[in-house]
Design a protein around this motif. Structure first.
Motif, PDB file in Angstrom:
ATOM      1  N   THR A  17       0.826  -1.203   0.000  1.00  0.00           N
ATOM      2  CA  THR A  17       0.000   0.000   0.000  1.00  0.00           C
ATOM      3  C   THR A  17       0.860   1.253   0.000  1.00  0.00           C
ATOM      4  O   THR A  17       0.613   2.191  -0.761  1.00  0.00           O
ATOM      5  N   ALA A  18       1.873   1.283   0.862  1.00  0.00           N
ATOM      6  CA  ALA A  18       2.755   2.447   0.939  1.00  0.00           C
ATOM      7  C   ALA A  18       3.524   2.640  -0.362  1.00  0.00           C
ATOM      8  O   ALA A  18       3.698   3.769  -0.839  1.00  0.00           O
ATOM      9  N   ARG A  19       3.995   1.537  -0.950  1.00  0.00           N
ATOM     10  CA  ARG A  19       4.741   1.645  -2.212  1.00  0.00           C
ATOM     11  C   ARG A  19       3.856   2.149  -3.344  1.00  0.00           C
ATOM     12  O   ARG A  19       4.274   2.956  -4.174  1.00  0.00           O
ATOM     13  N   THR A  20       2.616   1.648  -3.380  1.00  0.00           N
ATOM     14  CA  THR A  20       1.683   2.091  -4.408  1.00  0.00           C
ATOM     15  C   THR A  20       1.381   3.573  -4.254  1.00  0.00           C
ATOM     16  O   THR A  20       1.383   4.326  -5.237  1.00  0.00           O
ATOM     17  N   ARG A  21       1.107   3.992  -3.021  1.00  0.00           N
ATOM     18  CA  ARG A  21       0.826   5.411  -2.772  1.00  0.00           C
ATOM     19  C   ARG A  21       1.986   6.279  -3.231  1.00  0.00           C
ATOM     20  O   ARG A  21       1.805   7.289  -3.918  1.00  0.00           O
ATOM     21  N   GLN A  22       3.202   5.880  -2.857  1.00  0.00           N
ATOM     22  CA  GLN A  22       4.359   6.682  -3.224  1.00  0.00           C
ATOM     23  C   GLN A  22       4.547   6.740  -4.731  1.00  0.00           C
ATOM     24  O   GLN A  22       4.880   7.789  -5.291  1.00  0.00           O
ATOM     25  N   ALA A  23       4.318   5.617  -5.411  1.00  0.00           N
ATOM     26  CA  ALA A  23       4.475   5.595  -6.864  1.00  0.00           C
ATOM     27  C   ALA A  23       3.479   6.528  -7.539  1.00  0.00           C
ATOM     28  O   ALA A  23       3.823   7.268  -8.481  1.00  0.00           O
ATOM     29  N   VAL A  24       2.239   6.529  -7.066  1.00  0.00           N
ATOM     30  CA  VAL A  24       1.209   7.385  -7.663  1.00  0.00           C
ATOM     31  C   VAL A  24       1.498   8.853  -7.346  1.00  0.00           C
ATOM     32  O   VAL A  24       1.362   9.726  -8.221  1.00  0.00           O
ATOM     33  N   LEU A  25       1.908   9.158  -6.112  1.00  0.00           N
ATOM     34  CA  LEU A  25       2.222  10.547  -5.769  1.00  0.00           C
ATOM     35  C   LEU A  25       3.438  11.040  -6.546  1.00  0.00           C
ATOM     36  O   LEU A  25       3.469  12.196  -6.986  1.00  0.00           O
ATOM     37  N   ASP A  26       4.424  10.177  -6.731  1.00  0.00           N
ATOM     38  CA  ASP A  26       5.589  10.561  -7.534  1.00  0.00           C
ATOM     39  C   ASP A  26       5.185  10.846  -8.973  1.00  0.00           C
ATOM     40  O   ASP A  26       5.701  11.783  -9.614  1.00  0.00           O
ATOM     41  N   ALA A  27       4.265  10.043  -9.499  1.00  0.00           N
ATOM     42  CA  ALA A  27       3.787  10.267 -10.867  1.00  0.00           C
ATOM     43  C   ALA A  27       3.066  11.605 -10.966  1.00  0.00           C
ATOM     44  O   ALA A  27       3.270  12.366 -11.923  1.00  0.00           O
ATOM     45  N   ALA A  28       2.227  11.905  -9.979  1.00  0.00           N
ATOM     46  CA  ALA A  28       1.507  13.185  -9.978  1.00  0.00           C
ATOM     47  C   ALA A  28       2.474  14.345  -9.856  1.00  0.00           C
ATOM     48  O   ALA A  28       2.325  15.379 -10.531  1.00  0.00           O
ATOM     49  N   LEU A  29       3.491  14.202  -9.012  1.00  0.00           N
ATOM     50  CA  LEU A  29       4.483  15.267  -8.836  1.00  0.00           C
ATOM     51  C   LEU A  29       5.217  15.543 -10.140  1.00  0.00           C
ATOM     52  O   LEU A  29       5.425  16.705 -10.515  1.00  0.00           O
ATOM     53  N   ALA A  30       5.594  14.490 -10.840  1.00  0.00           N
ATOM     54  CA  ALA A  30       6.290  14.665 -12.110  1.00  0.00           C
ATOM     55  C   ALA A  30       5.404  15.359 -13.137  1.00  0.00           C
ATOM     56  O   ALA A  30       5.853  16.256 -13.868  1.00  0.00           O
ATOM     57  N   GLU A  31       4.141  14.969 -13.208  1.00  0.00           N
ATOM     58  CA  GLU A  31       3.221  15.572 -14.172  1.00  0.00           C
ATOM     59  C   GLU A  31       2.976  17.049 -13.845  1.00  0.00           C
ATOM     60  O   GLU A  31       3.007  17.913 -14.729  1.00  0.00           O
ATOM     61  N   LEU A  32       2.738  17.341 -12.577  1.00  0.00           N
ATOM     62  CA  LEU A  32       2.448  18.722 -12.189  1.00  0.00           C
ATOM     63  C   LEU A  32       3.684  19.597 -12.307  1.00  0.00           C
ATOM     64  O   LEU A  32       3.593  20.769 -12.675  1.00  0.00           O
ATOM     65  N   GLY A  33       4.842  19.041 -11.985  1.00  0.00           N
ATOM     66  CA  GLY A  33       6.076  19.805 -12.119  1.00  0.00           C
ATOM     67  C   GLY A  33       6.364  20.190 -13.557  1.00  0.00           C
ATOM     68  O   GLY A  33       7.039  21.181 -13.827  1.00  0.00           O
ATOM     69  N   ALA A  34       5.829  19.402 -14.484  1.00  0.00           N
ATOM     70  CA  ALA A  34       5.996  19.705 -15.910  1.00  0.00           C
ATOM     71  C   ALA A  34       4.839  20.537 -16.451  1.00  0.00           C
ATOM     72  O   ALA A  34       4.744  20.773 -17.657  1.00  0.00           O
ATOM     73  N   GLY A  35       3.949  20.980 -15.554  1.00  0.00           N
ATOM     74  CA  GLY A  35       2.826  21.823 -15.979  1.00  0.00           C
ATOM     75  C   GLY A  35       1.755  21.076 -16.733  1.00  0.00           C
ATOM     76  O   GLY A  35       1.105  21.628 -17.627  1.00  0.00           O
ATOM     77  N   GLU A  36       1.534  19.817 -16.368  1.00  0.00           N
ATOM     78  CA  GLU A  36       0.623  18.970 -17.132  1.00  0.00           C
ATOM     79  C   GLU A  36      -0.722  18.739 -16.446  1.00  0.00           C
ATOM     80  O   GLU A  36      -1.368  17.711 -16.698  1.00  0.00           O
ATOM     81  N   PHE A  37      -1.183  19.631 -15.610  1.00  0.00           N
ATOM     82  CA  PHE A  37      -2.443  19.391 -14.910  1.00  0.00           C
ATOM     83  C   PHE A  37      -3.581  19.136 -15.890  1.00  0.00           C
ATOM     84  O   PHE A  37      -4.420  18.252 -15.666  1.00  0.00           O
ATOM     85  N   GLY A  38      -3.641  19.891 -16.961  1.00  0.00           N
ATOM     86  CA  GLY A  38      -4.726  19.755 -17.915  1.00  0.00           C
ATOM     87  C   GLY A  38      -4.776  18.394 -18.577  1.00  0.00           C
ATOM     88  O   GLY A  38      -5.823  17.983 -19.082  1.00  0.00           O
ATOM     89  N   ARG A  39      -3.667  17.676 -18.586  1.00  0.00           N
ATOM     90  CA  ARG A  39      -3.618  16.362 -19.228  1.00  0.00           C
ATOM     91  C   ARG A  39      -3.740  15.224 -18.215  1.00  0.00           C
ATOM     92  O   ARG A  39      -3.735  14.061 -18.598  1.00  0.00           O
ATOM     93  N   LEU A  40      -3.817  15.569 -16.936  1.00  0.00           N
ATOM     94  CA  LEU A  40      -3.897  14.530 -15.913  1.00  0.00           C
ATOM     95  C   LEU A  40      -5.188  13.731 -16.047  1.00  0.00           C
ATOM     96  O   LEU A  40      -6.250  14.283 -16.252  1.00  0.00           O
ATOM     97  N   SER A  41      -5.046  12.440 -15.900  1.00  0.00           N
ATOM     98  CA  SER A  41      -6.197  11.543 -15.837  1.00  0.00           C
ATOM     99  C   SER A  41      -5.792  10.377 -14.962  1.00  0.00           C
ATOM    100  O   SER A  41      -4.599  10.131 -14.733  1.00  0.00           O
ATOM    101  N   VAL A  42      -6.782   9.659 -14.482  1.00  0.00           N
ATOM    102  CA  VAL A  42      -6.482   8.480 -13.674  1.00  0.00           C
ATOM    103  C   VAL A  42      -5.639   7.492 -14.471  1.00  0.00           C
ATOM    104  O   VAL A  42      -4.664   6.918 -13.965  1.00  0.00           O
ATOM    105  N   GLU A  43      -5.997   7.322 -15.740  1.00  0.00           N
ATOM    106  CA  GLU A  43      -5.273   6.372 -16.581  1.00  0.00           C
ATOM    107  C   GLU A  43      -3.820   6.802 -16.786  1.00  0.00           C
ATOM    108  O   GLU A  43      -2.904   5.965 -16.756  1.00  0.00           O
ATOM    109  N   ARG A  44      -3.611   8.100 -16.986  1.00  0.00           N
ATOM    110  CA  ARG A  44      -2.251   8.599 -17.210  1.00  0.00           C
ATOM    111  C   ARG A  44      -1.394   8.416 -15.953  1.00  0.00           C
ATOM    112  O   ARG A  44      -0.234   7.998 -16.030  1.00  0.00           O
ATOM    113  N   LEU A  45      -1.972   8.743 -14.795  1.00  0.00           N
ATOM    114  CA  LEU A  45      -1.238   8.566 -13.549  1.00  0.00           C
ATOM    115  C   LEU A  45      -0.932   7.098 -13.297  1.00  0.00           C
ATOM    116  O   LEU A  45       0.181   6.743 -12.875  1.00  0.00           O
ATOM    117  N   ALA A  46      -1.920   6.252 -13.537  1.00  0.00           N
ATOM    118  CA  ALA A  46      -1.731   4.819 -13.307  1.00  0.00           C
ATOM    119  C   ALA A  46      -0.620   4.266 -14.201  1.00  0.00           C
ATOM    120  O   ALA A  46       0.237   3.496 -13.738  1.00  0.00           O
TER     121      ALA A  46
END
Length: 201
Positions: A17-46
């Motif tokens: 559970t902890a590893r999964t959470r960290q992987a998803v949060l890291d993915a979100a951080l990378a996307e947001l850091g690149a200014g990609e909020f508009g392209r975020l989706s559950v599928e993209r993060l997954a």
């Protein structure tokens, strides 16, 4: 007020559970850091995190849930001090905020979300909810000061926290002036003096 649920994905402190959470949060951080909020989706993060989309939906419910959890995990590094003196509590709080944004990762997260707010209502709602919740949490500093008689009864604790934190974001996002301990001391002193004088009642 309804009882707050634990952060999505953080029910168990370790294991998958902890590893999964960290992987998803890291993915979100990378996307947001690149200014990609508009392209975020559950599928993209997954896909970026290497997990199933159903896992993301089950634990966070939505992209917005992931982003809120991400911000919450970042600000866990900032402690809420209790020194027995308002000015010192505010100074320590500011020192923690400055340390938080001293890292490029966290600055990129903030600026990426601020940029997204301009174009995406969902980003605006996420940011508004996060800062409202965080201000309410940190306002205990001022509530303690009121209980000690250090500030007048009826002092609006949230306004004091807003007054002490707003200069940080102004420098960080607008003027890009230095954020150093001397700045934290001055800002904390001004906010504490104003609160004691009844400016926030």
């Amino acid at each position: 007020m309804a009882q707050q649920r634990p952060a999505h994905g953080s029910v168990r402190p370790g294991g998958r559970t902890a590893r999964t959470r960290q992987a998803v949060l890291d993915a979100a951080l990378a996307e947001l850091g690149a200014g990609e909020f508009g392209r975020l989706s559950v599928e993209r993060l997954a896909a970026r995190a290497g997990v199933h989309a159903t896992t993301v939906r089950r634990r966070w419910g939505s992209v917005q849930g992931v982003v809120l959890d991400l911000f919450a995990s970042v600000v866990e590094e900032v402690t809420v001090p209790d020194t027995g003196e308002l000015r010192e509590d505010l100074r320590i709080l500011l020192d923690g905020i400055l340390a938080l944004y001293a890292t490029p990762r966290n600055r990129n997260l903030l600026t990426g979300m601020i940029a997204a707010v301009v174009e995406h209502p969902d980003a605006s709602r996420v940011m508004g909810r996060f800062f409202t919740d965080r201000t309410r949490h940190v306002a205990v500093i001022v509530e303690r000061a009121a209980a000690r008689g250090e500030v007048p009864a009826g002092t609006d604790a949230a306004q004091v926290i807003e007054a002490v934190s707003a200069p940080v974001y102004y420098r960080l996002l607008v003027t890009h002036q230095p954020l150093d301990p001397a700045f934290a001391r001055r800002t904390a002193d001004v906010a504490a003096r104003a609160a004691r004088a009844g400016a926030f009642t």
